[in-house]
Design a protein around this motif. Structure first.
Motif, PDB file in Angstrom:
ATOM      1  N   MET B   1      33.481  25.524   6.127  1.00  0.00           N
ATOM      2  CA  MET B   1      32.990  25.502   7.517  1.00  0.00           C
ATOM      3  C   MET B   1      33.533  24.251   8.208  1.00  0.00           C
ATOM      4  O   MET B   1      33.582  23.173   7.614  1.00  0.00           O
ATOM      5  N   SER B   2      33.940  24.422   9.428  1.00  0.00           N
ATOM      6  CA  SER B   2      34.501  23.265  10.156  1.00  0.00           C
ATOM      7  C   SER B   2      33.370  22.456  10.783  1.00  0.00           C
ATOM      8  O   SER B   2      32.244  22.934  10.944  1.00  0.00           O
ATOM      9  N   GLU B   3      33.715  21.260  11.161  1.00  0.00           N
ATOM     10  CA  GLU B   3      32.723  20.413  11.825  1.00  0.00           C
ATOM     11  C   GLU B   3      32.286  21.029  13.144  1.00  0.00           C
ATOM     12  O   GLU B   3      31.133  20.919  13.553  1.00  0.00           O
ATOM     13  N   GLU B   5      32.105  24.221  13.862  1.00  0.00           N
ATOM     14  CA  GLU B   5      31.152  25.300  13.587  1.00  0.00           C
ATOM     15  C   GLU B   5      29.790  24.724  13.244  1.00  0.00           C
ATOM     16  O   GLU B   5      28.752  25.196  13.718  1.00  0.00           O
ATOM     17  N   LEU B   6      29.807  23.697  12.416  1.00  0.00           N
ATOM     18  CA  LEU B   6      28.547  23.056  12.042  1.00  0.00           C
ATOM     19  C   LEU B   6      27.818  22.564  13.277  1.00  0.00           C
ATOM     20  O   LEU B   6      26.607  22.754  13.439  1.00  0.00           O
ATOM     21  N   ASN B   7      28.572  21.938  14.162  1.00  0.00           N
ATOM     22  CA  ASN B   7      27.972  21.394  15.377  1.00  0.00           C
ATOM     23  C   ASN B   7      27.341  22.509  16.226  1.00  0.00           C
ATOM     24  O   ASN B   7      26.249  22.345  16.786  1.00  0.00           O
ATOM     25  N   GLU B   8      28.027  23.638  16.251  1.00  0.00           N
ATOM     26  CA  GLU B   8      27.496  24.769  17.038  1.00  0.00           C
ATOM     27  C   GLU B   8      26.178  25.249  16.444  1.00  0.00           C
ATOM     28  O   GLU B   8      25.211  25.521  17.163  1.00  0.00           O
ATOM     29  N   TYR B   9      26.151  25.328  15.119  1.00  0.00           N
ATOM     30  CA  TYR B   9      24.919  25.789  14.469  1.00  0.00           C
ATOM     31  C   TYR B   9      23.799  24.769  14.633  1.00  0.00           C
ATOM     32  O   TYR B   9      22.621  25.125  14.773  1.00  0.00           O
ATOM     33  N   VAL B  40      23.299  20.223   5.551  1.00  0.00           N
ATOM     34  CA  VAL B  40      24.301  19.815   4.560  1.00  0.00           C
ATOM     35  C   VAL B  40      24.632  21.010   3.671  1.00  0.00           C
ATOM     36  O   VAL B  40      25.791  21.275   3.347  1.00  0.00           O
ATOM     37  N   LYS B  41      23.578  21.724   3.280  1.00  0.00           N
ATOM     38  CA  LYS B  41      23.798  22.905   2.433  1.00  0.00           C
ATOM     39  C   LYS B  41      24.617  23.958   3.191  1.00  0.00           C
ATOM     40  O   LYS B  41      25.486  24.610   2.613  1.00  0.00           O
ATOM     41  N   LEU B  42      24.333  24.102   4.470  1.00  0.00           N
ATOM     42  CA  LEU B  42      25.104  25.073   5.252  1.00  0.00           C
ATOM     43  C   LEU B  42      26.563  24.651   5.307  1.00  0.00           C
ATOM     44  O   LEU B  42      27.469  25.459   5.130  1.00  0.00           O
ATOM     45  N   GLU B  46      29.714  28.090   0.488  1.00  0.00           N
ATOM     46  CA  GLU B  46      30.896  28.914   0.715  1.00  0.00           C
ATOM     47  C   GLU B  46      30.516  30.330   1.138  1.00  0.00           C
ATOM     48  O   GLU B  46      31.341  31.218   1.173  1.00  0.00           O
ATOM     49  N   LYS B  47      29.272  30.504   1.449  1.00  0.00           N
ATOM     50  CA  LYS B  47      28.803  31.844   1.799  1.00  0.00           C
ATOM     51  C   LYS B  47      29.408  32.277   3.139  1.00  0.00           C
ATOM     52  O   LYS B  47      29.549  31.486   4.052  1.00  0.00           O
TER      53      LYS B  47
END
Lengths: 370, 157
Positions: B1-3, B5-9, B40-42, B46-47
């Motif tokens: 996951m990119s940063e 994408e993480l930020n969006e979530y 962090v887990k998200l 690799e899901k």
């Protein structure tokens, strides 16, 4: 929704901004990755163990001995109509019991196991204290129940939400019913999954219990349906190795088991302390003995852990897996691996230092551990 | 996951995750920690998720599990259970806030997920890893407990 409740939930907001939060998450992730590379899987032996873990809560002190108070471990458990009291459960959470007849209750004695194997024990009782056998449906039902059917243990599969029914049959070893001294029904069950049971909801239901007498006649026995729902979380294993020692004295005495190097005793790590509730014994031997033996479900096998001072710790509730063999370089090498899940005989958690265990006795045959 | 994408979530679901954690832990600091751990887990898992709603459900599920682990830990049990850092001017005794704070985590979490987040019984069962029967029972008990506390205090419904 009631405005006041909505206002309450609306008021619960994080104190920091999203960008600061993102930064912390990324730093934590990086730290976690760096830490993985440094992990040493050979953890040092830590003193105090408990024979059975309740809810994964650790033993209080590294050198704790004696009995452990269970009351504090049950804050997050509730049951339909009964209190867990001092019953022993291990690695479970969200225990919920529902029973169709309020005159009855289920006492959960123990649930133990590793990631893919789970063993449980509970007792069906009456709330008024009278023996269950006094109230069985059929007044002439035999006192020795031989078979009870229609019990199924259900595992919810995380990925697909399919329920996998574990429907044990008589004498499969998956389930065992008996009438205990109090006239109540003891149930021991086993679940063997092909996937990890970590935090997967487990549902055990009873319905249509019947028994079979010596003549093969069936009797409806128990008119009550029951449902137990819990989540099981095995604790991680610490890596501890003890080797089983061959001696001339022990290697020929038991035709099922001969010891060589490679025995391991695996305590389970609970929140920083070691709790011993499963042991994996690997034994290898070479000789003319070629017959395979199976130690599956040897509930009658007498097993004791022996401390260096000679004190014996009797094993009460236990299960074992089978033996296998293989050929290596033209020599028959018989391997046996068995997992032992156990509680101490007096059904209390007695903390002991696993480093003190110097031998194991199986059916009277003593194998030294080094 | 990119940063990114993480930020969006994080933008989408951080508050929900925080509220879930707070309902379990009754403590802002712990809820913040658990929220971080959940993301962090998200970030590190690799899901592959089918859609955004799946991510939300997964995050809630992970958050609940993390909260339960924390509640079970001996370290946590040794601490005081009374929250000290609630940013309210005053906690009215037997007010809504006080009462929900006093509910067990399982009850308050059920009430939050059902009434505030609008999840169905079936969805809550999946999120929490319990049966639908257990969800219904906890909701019912949570409501009864709240009612008992509210009626027994100064606050009137």
């Amino acid at each position: 929704m009631n405005k006041e409740y909505k206002d309450y939930f609306n008021s619960i907001v994080p104190a920091t901004g999203d960008s600061e939060f993102l930064d912390r998450v990324l730093r934590k992730a990086e730290a976690m990755e760096n830490n993985k590379k440094r992990i040493n899987f050979k953890k040092p032996l830590i003193a105090a163990c408990a024979a059975v873990v309740a809810l994964g809560v650790g033993v209080s002190a590294a050198a704790a001995t004696g009995l452990i108070d269970f009351d504090k471990f049950f804050n997050n458990i509730f049951t339909a109509d009964n209190e867990m009291g001092s019953t022993l459960v291990a690695n479970v959470d969200d225990i919920y019991i529902e029973i169709s007849d309020n005159d009855y209750d289920l006492n959960l004695n123990a649930i133990i196991g590793d990631g893919k194997n789970m063993f449980g024990s509970f007792e069906i009782v009456r709330k008024d204290g009278t023996p269950v056998t006094d109230h069985l449906m059929n007044s002439v039902a035999p006192t020795g129940m031989r078979a009870v059917e229609e019990w199924c243990g259900l595992l919810a599969n995380n990925s697909s939400d399919k329920l996998n029914k574990v429907r044990p049959t008589l004498d499969s070893g998956k389930i065992h019913y008996s009438i205990n001294d109090a006239g109540n029904i003891d149930v021991h069950f086993e679940v063997e999954a092909v996937y990890e049971l970590n935090e997967i909801p487990v549902v055990v239901t009873f319905q249509n219990l019947y028994c079979i007498d010596e003549n093969g006649s069936t009797y409806p026995v128990f008119p009550v349906d029951a449902w137990i729902d819990f989540t099981y979380t095995p604790t991680p294993n610490a890596q501890v190795t003890k080797n089983v020692v061959i001696t001339e004295n022990n290697k020929n005495k038991l035709n099922l088991l001969k010891a060589s190097d490679g025995g391991t005793l695996h305590p389970e790590l609970i929140d920083g302390s070691i709790g011993c509730m499963s042991a994996i014994f690997n034994v290898q031997y070479t000789d003319a003995f070629a017959a395979k033996r199976t130690l599956s479900h040897r509930e009658d096998c007498d097993i004791k852990l022996i401390k260096s001072d000679g004190t014996e710790i009797a094993i009460n509730f236990k299960q074992m897996t089978a033996m296998s063999s293989k050929e290596t370089n033209g020599t028959i090498v018989n391997d046996m691996t068995f997992k032992l899940f156990f509680m101490t005989e007096d059904n209390v958690r007695t903390a002991f230092d696993i480093t003190e265990i110097s031998a194991i006795s199986i059916d009277g045959i003593v194998f030294d551990l080094v | 996951m990119s940063e990114q994408e993480l930020n969006e979530y994080i933008t989408l679901y951080r508050t929900t995750v925080f509220k879930v954690a707070f309902n379990y832990l009754k403590n802002y600091e712990d809820a913040e920690d658990i929220s971080q751990d959940a993301f962090v887990k998200l970030y590190t898992c690799e899901k592959q998720f089918a859609d955004s709603e799946n991510v939300k459900a997964w995050l809630i599920r992970v958050t609940i599990n993390l909260c339960k682990n924390l509640l079970r830990s001996s370290w946590h049990k040794a601490r005081s259970e009374l929250p000290q850092d609630i940013p309210f001017n005053a906690i009215e005794e037997n007010g809504i806030h006080d009462c929900i704070q006093r509910l067990s985590p399982d009850y308050s979490a059920m009430i939050y997920l059902f009434y505030y987040e609008g999840y169905s019984i079936k969805d809550i069962a999946k999120l929490c890893g319990i049966s639908s029967v257990a969800v219904r029972t906890r909701l019912s008990r949570g409501r009864a407990k709240l009612k008992e506390m509210l009626e027994g205090g100064k606050h009137n419904e």
